[in-house]
Design a protein around this motif. Structure first.
Motif, mmCIF file in Angstrom:
data_model
loop_
_atom_site.group_PDB
_atom_site.id
_atom_site.type_symbol
_atom_site.label_atom_id
_atom_site.label_comp_id
_atom_site.label_asym_id
_atom_site.label_seq_id
_atom_site.Cartn_x
_atom_site.Cartn_y
_atom_site.Cartn_z
ATOM 1 N N ARG A 252 58.789 24.255 55.688
ATOM 2 C CA ARG A 252 57.871 23.770 56.737
ATOM 3 C C ARG A 252 56.986 22.646 56.196
ATOM 4 N NH1 ARG A 252 58.613 25.763 62.067
ATOM 5 N NH2 ARG A 252 57.148 24.046 62.281
ATOM 6 N N GLU A 253 56.555 22.772 54.945
ATOM 7 C CA GLU A 253 55.736 21.713 54.352
ATOM 8 C C GLU A 253 56.529 20.410 54.253
ATOM 9 O OE1 GLU A 253 53.015 20.766 50.375
ATOM 10 O OE2 GLU A 253 54.208 22.601 50.470
ATOM 11 N N ALA A 254 57.828 20.520 54.002
ATOM 12 C CA ALA A 254 58.665 19.313 53.913
ATOM 13 C C ALA A 254 58.665 18.534 55.211
ATOM 14 C CB ALA A 254 60.092 19.707 53.542
ATOM 15 N N MET A 255 58.363 19.204 56.322
ATOM 16 C CA MET A 255 58.355 18.521 57.608
ATOM 17 C C MET A 255 57.150 17.603 57.778
ATOM 18 S SD MET A 255 59.830 21.720 59.849
ATOM 19 C CE MET A 255 59.586 20.940 61.449
ATOM 20 N N VAL A 256 56.121 17.747 56.921
ATOM 21 C CA VAL A 256 54.978 16.821 56.990
ATOM 22 C C VAL A 256 55.412 15.419 56.557
ATOM 23 C CG1 VAL A 256 52.627 16.330 56.238
ATOM 24 C CG2 VAL A 256 53.329 18.705 56.652
ATOM 25 N N PRO A 257 55.904 15.235 55.319
ATOM 26 C CA PRO A 257 56.385 13.884 54.969
ATOM 27 C C PRO A 257 57.595 13.458 55.801
ATOM 28 C CG PRO A 257 56.958 15.469 53.239
ATOM 29 C CD PRO A 257 56.016 16.162 54.174
ATOM 30 N N LEU A 258 58.426 14.420 56.210
ATOM 31 C CA LEU A 258 59.596 14.092 57.031
ATOM 32 C C LEU A 258 59.184 13.392 58.314
ATOM 33 C CD1 LEU A 258 62.640 14.492 57.857
ATOM 34 C CD2 LEU A 258 61.925 16.650 58.863
ATOM 35 N N ASN A 259 58.180 13.943 58.989
ATOM 36 C CA ASN A 259 57.774 13.421 60.293
ATOM 37 C C ASN A 259 56.759 12.283 60.204
ATOM 38 O OD1 ASN A 259 59.319 15.039 62.128
ATOM 39 N ND2 ASN A 259 58.038 16.777 61.554
ATOM 40 N N TYR A 260 56.266 11.998 58.997
ATOM 41 C CA TYR A 260 55.254 10.954 58.877
ATOM 42 C C TYR A 260 55.639 9.874 57.870
ATOM 43 C CZ TYR A 260 52.392 13.796 61.902
ATOM 44 O OH TYR A 260 51.916 14.500 62.981
ATOM 45 N N GLY A 261 56.959 9.573 57.820
ATOM 46 C CA GLY A 261 57.394 8.362 57.144
ATOM 47 C C GLY A 261 57.664 8.440 55.662
ATOM 48 N N ALA A 262 57.876 9.627 55.096
ATOM 49 C CA ALA A 262 58.179 9.735 53.662
ATOM 50 C C ALA A 262 59.379 10.655 53.457
ATOM 51 C CB ALA A 262 56.963 10.244 52.891
ATOM 52 N N PRO A 263 60.584 10.230 53.894
ATOM 53 C CA PRO A 263 61.749 11.126 53.834
ATOM 54 C C PRO A 263 62.150 11.538 52.430
ATOM 55 C CG PRO A 263 62.417 8.891 54.435
ATOM 56 C CD PRO A 263 60.924 8.928 54.513
ATOM 57 N N LYS A 264 61.928 10.676 51.427
ATOM 58 C CA LYS A 264 62.311 11.053 50.057
ATOM 59 C C LYS A 264 61.436 12.193 49.543
ATOM 60 C CE LYS A 264 64.387 6.638 48.764
ATOM 61 N NZ LYS A 264 64.340 5.471 47.834
ATOM 62 N N ALA A 265 60.159 12.154 49.861
ATOM 63 C CA ALA A 265 59.276 13.265 49.495
ATOM 64 C C ALA A 265 59.705 14.529 50.222
ATOM 65 C CB ALA A 265 57.830 12.919 49.826
ATOM 66 N N ALA A 266 60.146 14.373 51.461
ATOM 67 C CA ALA A 266 60.626 15.522 52.237
ATOM 68 C C ALA A 266 61.881 16.117 51.612
ATOM 69 C CB ALA A 266 60.891 15.103 53.681
ATOM 70 N N VAL A 267 62.770 15.252 51.135
ATOM 71 C CA VAL A 267 63.995 15.724 50.473
ATOM 72 C C VAL A 267 63.635 16.609 49.280
ATOM 73 C CG1 VAL A 267 65.895 14.988 48.986
ATOM 74 C CG2 VAL A 267 65.554 13.877 51.199
#
Length: 442
Positions: A252-267
């Motif tokens: 769920r925390e990964a969805m923060v960078p995922l939805n706000y422009g940081a997909p590599k951090a989300a990965v």
């Protein structure tokens, strides 16, 4: 013993100024010192009160130097009489409990009064006062997590389960206020010694509730605050020993960078979640693979995205009914198709994306306002990808326009803005594109 009044104390009105409060929360002492100086506190007084050389105070105020040492931050809190909660510190020795931010939310107060105060603060939006109250409640539990536990937890476990069913048509801020009010009830349970099994249960509840509070803050667009609550949730989950809960929180925390422009951090976060969940097909493992697929797709790593999608589908097929329930803490079919919709849209696989959008909408309750809106924006993005930019803009504008004010959150706005930014400059003069731009500006 309490400290005497400080000649460098900032005027009380500054502690109610959203700009000043935000600067304190981010420990941006350039703004803190500059605003204190504008309010009549000289650099010499700041220097004397905080034990910092006057020329350094001036440099910090001009952005020429920074303050990072914890000891110095504590001296600033004491010298300027800034309650610890504003700076992410424990309460200072001189603090008057009644004047401390969030003190009215202390666990000794009536729970209904705490709930009313939280609702009132959040009704005005995520202002400095509301954010301070949220942070105070979370940090109080952080401090207590080092202790031991107690009693009958059935009521809190039932409350955590009920919040797992989502918004159910309620405004996100209302859900957040209630969640945090109940979360505050956990701290006393961590303060008293008790059997290990009871502490495990309390930490598990704390992880669930903090994680769900973080989800709402994420939906509202409060990314920094969401990360703070996810950190607390992770700590509680780790102490509980529940690896699946910990994996769910990381996903769920990964969805923060995922939805706000940081997909590599989300990965990176999603892969941590997959590792934590392990190889068994669980709700957390399915969620982690689904989020990883979305992150890889947005990072233009198509092969990895498709591998993660395959893994998510494979896990989904093996989940039992209890893990397929439609809650925040599980991974139902509707939620699965919501994730697939976004991943497949980002991959440009519009046919399969539309299939997932149709199925997700069929499974979504009429009260699932935010989810249904995000699916509509995904459908609009598919139309844009297939060459019908005008229709994409009209659909997105309609989705935003018909959305109740309480749901015009950071997440929905960000998803619509991403679509708008993908439109080539050659289309910017078109009426539908201009209408979408105006809807976003409004």
């Amino acid at each position: 013993m309490d400290l005497p009044p400080s000649p460098s104390q900032v005027p009380p009105q500054l502690l109610a100024d959203p700009v000043f409060v935000q600067a304190l929360a981010g420990r941006d002492f350039a703004v803190v010192f500059a605003m204190a100086h504008q309010a009549g506190v000289s650099f010499n007084r700041i220097s004397e009160g905080c034990g910092i050389k006057a020329d350094r105070v001036s440099k910090v105020a001009r952005g020429k130097a920074a303050v990072t040492a914890l000891e110095t931050i504590e001296r600033i809190a004491d010298g300027l009489r800034i309650p610890g909660a504003f700076l992410g510190l424990a309460a200072r020795s001189w603090e008057d409990k009644a004047a401390s931010p969030g003190a009215e939310l202390d666990e000794g107060d009536d729970p209904m009064q705490r709930r009313r105060l939280l609702r009132g603060a959040l009704a005005a939006g995520l202002t400095g006062t509301a954010l301070t109250a949220l942070a105070t409640t979370r940090q109080s539990l952080d401090q207590a997590l080092a202790a031991e536990v107690p009693a009958d937890l059935a009521d809190l476990e039932a409350a955590a389960e009920s919040y797992g069913y989502g918004y159910h048509g309620q405004p996100p801020t209302r859900v957040l206020a209630d969640l945090v009010a109940d979360f505050a009830e956990i701290r006393p349970l961590l303060a008293d010694p008790g059997p290990v099994a009871q502490r495990v249960r309390v930490c598990r509840i704390a992880g669930q509730m903090a994680g769900m509070a973080a989800i709402v803050l994420h939906d509202l667009g409060a990314r920094t605050e969401a990360r703070g609550w996810f950190a607390t949730a992770s700590r509680a989950a780790a102490e509980s020993g529940d690896r699946q809960l910990h994996a769910w929180i990381l996903a769920r925390e990964a969805m923060v960078p995922l939805n706000y422009g940081a997909p590599k951090a989300a990965v990176a976060l999603a892969e941590r979640a997959r590792h934590t969940a392990g190889s068994r097909p669980t709700a957390a493992a399915t969620l982690a693979a689904s989020v990883a697929a979305r992150a890889y797709a947005l990072a233009h790593q198509d092969d990895q995205a498709r591998e993660a999608l395959t893994a998510a589908d494979r896990c989904m097929e093996c989940l039992d009914d209890s893990q397929r329930a439609d809650t925040w803490l599980t991974h139902g079919e509707q939620k699965h198709h919501v994730h697939l919709s976004h991943a497949l849209t980002a991959l440009g696989d519009t046919r399969r994306a539309r299939e997932s959008q149709t199925r997700a909408l069929e499974l979504s309750a009429p009260t699932s306002t935010m989810t249904r809106t995000l699916l509509k924006i995904d459908a609009a993005a598919c139309a844009h990808h297939d060459g019908d930019t005008e229709q994409a803009c009209r659909r997105t504008t309609a989705a935003l326009t018909h959305l109740p004010a309480d749901y015009r959150t950071g997440l929905v706005h960000r998803r619509a803005r991403d679509l708008y930014r993908s439109i080539p400059a050659t289309h910017q003069h078109e009426r539908a594109v201009r209408d979408l731009r105006d809807a976003l500006a409004a």
